[in-house]
Design an enzyme around this catalytic site. Structure first.
Site, PDB file in Angstrom:
ATOM      1  N   CYS A 176      31.920  31.661  35.100  1.00 22.53           N
ATOM      2  CA  CYS A 176      32.765  31.343  33.952  1.00 22.53           C
ATOM      3  C   CYS A 176      32.480  32.390  32.880  1.00 22.53           C
ATOM      4  O   CYS A 176      31.409  32.404  32.285  1.00 22.53           O
ATOM      5  CB  CYS A 176      32.493  29.945  33.402  1.00 22.53           C
ATOM      6  SG  CYS A 176      33.437  29.602  31.879  1.00 22.53           S
ATOM      7  N   MET A 178      40.844  32.547  31.062  1.00 21.18           N
ATOM      8  CA  MET A 178      39.483  32.536  31.553  1.00 21.18           C
ATOM      9  C   MET A 178      38.862  33.908  31.312  1.00 21.18           C
ATOM     10  O   MET A 178      39.519  34.942  31.491  1.00 21.18           O
ATOM     11  CB  MET A 178      39.458  32.224  33.046  1.00 21.18           C
ATOM     12  CG  MET A 178      40.149  30.918  33.434  1.00 21.18           C
ATOM     13  SD  MET A 178      41.947  31.044  33.541  1.00 21.18           S
ATOM     14  CE  MET A 178      42.130  31.794  35.147  1.00 21.18           C
TER      15      MET A 178
END
Length: 405
Positions: free
Chosen positions: A104, A327
């Site tokens: 992430c 993201m």
């Protein structure tokens, strides 16, 4: 009826970039969960509140979106010349599943802050005032990331005036460098091509509630391993303008099914899975995104985005839904693909050689830089960089029933 008491686990709830998640020091976890396996997965599922057939994660710390159903485990690094080992777990919302297949990028911005505040970085490397350079080993993908964390009076500086679209309040800027984000031992473009044709069993016209004139079941795609495995397609090829917001995509179940079919076939083509049926057990990667040249639009916050202020538009899906912003790892893929002439991302941005791009996403804009080079047909990128921010939201203990894992 179970009467086993709850246990307390030290934890910190943090925002990093446009995501938030529950952060743990590895040594604070119960012994069974300090190693990879079902006990660890079960513990994290219960912490977040999954699986939840209602899709709300009401009985846990999750926020019922891919951006808020996240966990992080940190420890002193076992790698030479690194400070902290960072392991990321993307928790499914409605399934008993934790995906460990990728990073992430947004939460990466919070890793350095947590590591400093929790004694995982040697004090000799932390300035009283200035910038602490935290060397992060991303254990999911075996990559080095450098976080530049501002310090004031020996403490992590969290407040500031840096504004990040997709985050309501300003905070301190954290520059994040992703070093060699494409795997040196594997092709950045796994098929050897910057653009491929994906042949699908059905066209989007057979899925979507929209009126789509094109019945093409062969879609041009750029598939790249950089930051995170990502599949890019042209918005126009699948019936979109490219400036759509979340509701237009996420309220169309047929469109979501099409994107998942496209993602599964792309994953096979990239060599990530052997058969499309395996995509369900690999929800975090690859990502699927669609690109288009710039246009004027209004972001989800009501902010006017001018075509003159961006190089291209990108919309990306995460865990089966259109992301509210972008993201971080997908931004690395965008920056890298933009630097390579002929990719769909590069062409949407005008087709010129680039070392950085500003792209529009549903919440606003983001700038990402990358430098790519070619050697005998093999592409590599040395570094991709972007600015994020991070903040502690809550710290203390998270409680779960003692028989959860």
């Amino acid at each position: 009826m179970s009467t086993i008491a709850q246990i307390k686990i030290p934890a910190t709830y943090m925002r990093g970039g446009t995501s938030k998640g529950v952060f743990f020091n590895l040594t604070d976890l119960p012994q069974e969960a300090q190693v990879a396996g079902q006990a660890r997965d079960n513990l994290l599922l219960r912490v977040i509140g999954s699986p939840d057939p209602y899709g709300k994660q009401t009985d846990g710390m999750g926020g019922a979106t891919s951006s808020t159903s996240k966990t992080v485990i940190l420890s002193k690094s076992e790698q030479a010349d690194h400070d902290v080992d960072y392991l990321f777990g993307q928790v499914a919302i409605d399934k008993p599943f934790v995906d460990w297949s990728g990073n992430c990028g947004n939460l990466t911005a919070a890793v350095g802050s947590f590591a400093i505040s929790n004694g995982l970085v040697d004090k000799s490397r932390i300035p009283q005032n200035g910038i602490a350079v935290v060397r992060i080993w991303q254990a999911n993908i075996s990559k080095t990331i450098i976080a530049h964390v501002p310090m004031v009076n020996g403490e992590v500086q969290e407040t500031g005036d840096f504004e990040l679209d997709g985050v309501t309040f300003p905070a301190a800027e954290v520059l994040v460098d992703f070093l060699a984000p494409a795997d040196a031992d594997a092709a950045m473009f796994p098929t050897g091509n910057v653009v491929d044709e994906l042949v699908l069993p059905q066209s989007i016209a057979e899925f979507s509630a929209k009126e789509i004139s094109s019945a093409n079941s062969s879609i041009k795609a750029t598939m790249i391993n950089a930051g995170i495995p990502t599949i890019f397609v042209n918005a126009a090829d699948i019936g979109y303008v490219g400036n759509e917001l979340q509701d237009e995509i996420n309220n169309d179940e047929g469109a979501l099914a099409f994107f998942e079919m496209l993602r599964a076939h792309g994953a096979v083509k990239m060599g990530l899975i052997d058969h499309i049926d395996e995509a369900q057990a690999r929800q975090h990667t690859p990502k699927i995104a669609f690109v288009s040249p710039p246009s004027d639009y209004t972001s989800s916050s009501g902010k006017a985005i001018s075509a003159a202020d961006i190089d291209l538009q990108v919309r990306a899906l995460s865990m089966g839904k259109l992301h509210h912003a972008m993201m971080g790892t997908a931004a690395v893929a965008i920056g890298t693909a933009a630097a390579v002439e002929g990719t769909l991302v590069n062409l949407a941005a005008g087709g010129k050689p680039r070392t950085s791009v500003v792209f529009g996403h549903p919440s606003g804009t983001l700038k990402v830089g990358a430098q790519a080079s070619e050697d005998n047909g093999n592409w590599q990128v040395d570094k991709a960089s972007m600015s994020r921010s991070a903040r502690v939201l809550m710290e203390g203990w998270v409680r779960i029933p003692g028989d959860s894992f």
